[in-house]
Design a protein around this motif. Structure first.
Motif, short mmCIF file in Angstrom:
data_model
loop_
_atom_site.label_atom_id
_atom_site.label_comp_id
_atom_site.label_asym_id
_atom_site.label_seq_id
_atom_site.Cartn_x
_atom_site.Cartn_y
_atom_site.Cartn_z
N GLY A 1 10.95 43.23 -25.07
CA GLY A 1 9.58 42.89 -24.69
C GLY A 1 8.58 43.25 -25.75
N MET A 2 8.99 44.02 -26.78
CA MET A 2 8.12 44.31 -27.92
C MET A 2 8.10 43.12 -28.87
SD MET A 2 9.24 48.18 -28.95
CE MET A 2 9.70 49.39 -27.72
N SER A 3 7.04 43.03 -29.65
CA SER A 3 6.95 42.01 -30.69
C SER A 3 6.30 42.61 -31.93
CB SER A 3 6.16 40.80 -30.20
OG SER A 3 4.82 41.16 -29.90
N PHE A 4 6.35 41.84 -33.00
CA PHE A 4 5.95 42.32 -34.32
C PHE A 4 5.26 41.17 -35.04
CE2 PHE A 4 7.21 41.91 -38.73
CZ PHE A 4 7.05 43.15 -39.29
N GLU A 5 4.12 41.46 -35.68
CA GLU A 5 3.43 40.43 -36.45
C GLU A 5 2.78 41.04 -37.69
OE1 GLU A 5 -0.05 36.98 -36.02
OE2 GLU A 5 0.52 38.22 -34.29
N ILE A 6 2.87 40.32 -38.80
CA ILE A 6 2.18 40.74 -40.02
C ILE A 6 0.75 40.22 -39.97
CG2 ILE A 6 2.11 40.56 -42.54
CD1 ILE A 6 5.14 40.42 -42.49
N ILE A 7 -0.21 41.13 -40.00
CA ILE A 7 -1.62 40.79 -39.93
C ILE A 7 -2.20 40.56 -41.33
CG2 ILE A 7 -3.88 41.47 -39.06
CD1 ILE A 7 -1.75 40.92 -36.90
N SER A 8 -1.84 41.44 -42.26
CA SER A 8 -2.23 41.27 -43.67
C SER A 8 -0.97 41.25 -44.51
CB SER A 8 -3.14 42.42 -44.12
OG SER A 8 -4.35 42.40 -43.41
N THR B 1 -2.39 51.57 -27.56
CA THR B 1 -3.68 51.29 -26.95
C THR B 1 -3.46 50.86 -25.50
OG1 THR B 1 -3.57 49.00 -27.71
CG2 THR B 1 -4.69 50.59 -29.15
N ALA B 2 -4.56 50.69 -24.77
CA ALA B 2 -4.47 50.32 -23.36
C ALA B 2 -3.76 48.98 -23.16
CB ALA B 2 -5.86 50.28 -22.74
N ASP B 3 -3.83 48.10 -24.16
CA ASP B 3 -3.14 46.81 -24.06
C ASP B 3 -1.76 46.83 -24.73
OD1 ASP B 3 -4.15 47.01 -26.60
OD2 ASP B 3 -4.96 44.97 -26.69
N GLY B 4 -1.21 48.03 -24.99
CA GLY B 4 0.16 48.16 -25.44
C GLY B 4 0.40 47.80 -26.90
N LYS B 5 -0.53 48.16 -27.78
CA LYS B 5 -0.38 47.80 -29.19
C LYS B 5 -0.51 49.02 -30.11
CE LYS B 5 -2.16 43.09 -28.64
NZ LYS B 5 -3.20 42.12 -29.06
N MET B 6 0.11 48.92 -31.27
CA MET B 6 -0.09 49.85 -32.38
C MET B 6 -0.25 49.05 -33.66
SD MET B 6 2.49 53.07 -31.94
CE MET B 6 2.84 53.81 -30.35
N ASN C 1 -3.71 54.65 -29.59
CA ASN C 1 -4.72 55.48 -28.95
C ASN C 1 -4.98 56.74 -29.76
OD1 ASN C 1 -6.50 55.88 -26.70
ND2 ASN C 1 -5.10 57.44 -25.92
N ASN C 2 -4.05 57.08 -30.65
CA ASN C 2 -4.23 58.16 -31.62
C ASN C 2 -3.84 57.63 -33.00
OD1 ASN C 2 -1.51 57.94 -30.98
ND2 ASN C 2 -1.11 60.12 -31.00
N GLN C 3 -4.10 58.41 -34.04
CA GLN C 3 -3.83 57.96 -35.40
C GLN C 3 -3.21 59.09 -36.20
OE1 GLN C 3 -6.73 57.49 -38.90
NE2 GLN C 3 -6.60 55.38 -38.15
N LYS C 4 -2.19 58.74 -37.03
CA LYS C 4 -1.56 59.69 -37.93
C LYS C 4 -1.24 58.99 -39.24
CE LYS C 4 0.55 62.47 -34.25
NZ LYS C 4 1.80 63.05 -33.72
N ALA C 5 -1.12 59.79 -40.32
CA ALA C 5 -0.79 59.25 -41.63
C ALA C 5 0.21 60.17 -42.32
CB ALA C 5 -2.05 59.10 -42.49
N ASP C 6 1.04 59.57 -43.18
CA ASP C 6 2.02 60.35 -43.95
C ASP C 6 2.38 59.55 -45.19
OD1 ASP C 6 3.74 62.62 -44.34
OD2 ASP C 6 5.44 61.32 -43.85
N GLU D 1 1.17 44.61 -36.81
CA GLU D 1 0.83 44.93 -35.43
C GLU D 1 2.10 44.89 -34.57
OE1 GLU D 1 -2.81 43.57 -32.95
OE2 GLU D 1 -1.17 42.18 -32.41
N ILE D 2 2.29 45.96 -33.80
CA ILE D 2 3.39 46.03 -32.84
C ILE D 2 2.79 45.87 -31.46
CG2 ILE D 2 5.32 47.41 -31.98
CD1 ILE D 2 5.00 49.04 -34.65
N ALA D 3 3.28 44.94 -30.67
CA ALA D 3 2.75 44.68 -29.33
C ALA D 3 3.86 44.78 -28.29
CB ALA D 3 2.10 43.30 -29.28
N GLY D 4 3.47 44.76 -27.01
CA GLY D 4 4.44 44.84 -25.93
C GLY D 4 4.92 46.24 -25.62
N LEU D 5 4.18 47.26 -26.10
CA LEU D 5 4.53 48.64 -25.82
C LEU D 5 3.98 49.04 -24.45
CD1 LEU D 5 3.52 49.99 -29.33
CD2 LEU D 5 5.86 49.65 -28.53
N ASP D 6 4.55 50.10 -23.89
CA ASP D 6 4.08 50.62 -22.60
C ASP D 6 2.94 51.61 -22.87
OD1 ASP D 6 3.65 51.81 -20.15
OD2 ASP D 6 5.76 52.22 -19.75
N ALA D 7 1.75 51.30 -22.40
CA ALA D 7 0.58 52.13 -22.67
C ALA D 7 0.68 53.52 -22.05
CB ALA D 7 -0.69 51.44 -22.16
#
Length: 283
Positions: free
Chosen positions: A62-69, A167-172, A142-147, A108-114
């Motif tokens: 149910g997850m999906s993946f898209e290149i935005i840039s 996020t509330a709509d299931g995206k990262m 809903n949160n942010q991290k970097a490495d 962008e990763i979508a279809g995650l459980d919020a």
């Protein structure tokens, strides 16, 4: 972007999962070489997608993946043997997306459980170079991290992000760029592999306990699921978002032939005992 359809679709096991379990593991290979258990992202162009993403056993998540840039292109000079925690096949480690000259790749990763948390892993590697191609990965929901890791001659290092919340709509969103300490003349950076692991817990709206009083089999299941061990009054089947997709009475056999392949939770209720939850895989 090409979808990699898994060849090891038939997996035979008889297991029962208690109510607190690890969810699916999703692997993404940023390159053009097929590897069992890995979704293949063969295009780095803007708008390229994989929908749905399959887990490591070939089950659609149910997850999906898209290149935005977009990224620059695909490099094939990565290592063929690594010792990372990801246990990378050679087909995965030796190719990677790259960018340079100040560009930033975005996914962008979508279809995650919020209502759940995830752990994300990133790897990149480039051999035959003497510079230090430090690459920064930023993950935001809903949160942010970097490495950052040095992708030059990288045989061991992986960036790991735990407790990431969609996020509330299931995206990262994932950004990949050259780090400030990248000393390559044109700031090359690399992304070769990503792993998404659903952390422990149940989707929202599902509650119960498991004392292992029941035998729920086979798991994975194709059609008929058997429930044995004690009398029960009702059963409900939930998908990964917590939505009820099926209900039933106290029969010892549950016909799942009418629901799609994927991960589900079975809630088994009884007036005389605590409610129990089991995770199953429908094939």
């Amino acid at each position: 972007m090409k979808k990699y359809f898994f060849k090891n679709w038939c997996v035979f096991a008889v297991l029962a999962f208690p109510c607190v379990v690890c969810g699916e593991t999703v692997n993404v290979n940023f390159g053009r070489l097929e590897a069992a258990g890995w979704n293949m992202a063969a295009s780095c162009a803007e708008g390229a997608k994989i929908d749905p993403l399959y887990d490591a056993d070939g089950v659609p998540t149910g997850m999906s993946f898209e290149i935005i840039s977009k990224f620059g292109n695909i490099n094939s000079s990565g290592p063929t043997a690594t010792t990372t925690i990801l246990d990378l096949p050679a087909e995965v480690s030796q190719e990677s997306f790259w960018g340079n000259n100040g560009s930033v790749g975005q996914i962008e990763i979508a279809g995650l459980d919020a209502e759940r948390k995830y752990t994300l892993y990133f790897y990149g590697g480039r051999m035959e170079c003497s510079d230090n191609r430090y690459t920064t990965f930023v993950v935001e929901g809903n949160n942010q991290k970097a490495d950052s890791i040095n992708t030059s001659r990288n045989l061991t290092d992986v960036s790991v992000f735990t407790d990431m919340e969609p996020t509330a709509d299931g995206k990262m969103t994932v950004w990949v760029r050259a780090s400030s300490n990248n000393d390559n003349g044109t700031k090359y950076y690399h992304l070769g592999a990503m792993r998404i692991v659903t952390q422990e817990g149940l989707p929202s709206g599902i509650s119960g306990k498991s004392e292992n009083r029941l035998r729920v089999y086979p798991n994975p299941v194709k059609d008929m699921l058997h429930i044995e061990g004690m009398p029960y009054d009702a059963v409900a089947v939930f998908d990964v978002t917590g939505r009820v997709v099926m209900t039933g009475g106290g029969s010892s056999v549950l016909d799942l032939s009418g629901i799609p392949c994927g991960y589900y939770w079975i809630r088994i209720s009884s007036e005389t005992a605590e409610t129990e939850i089991y995770k199953i895989v429908k094939r």
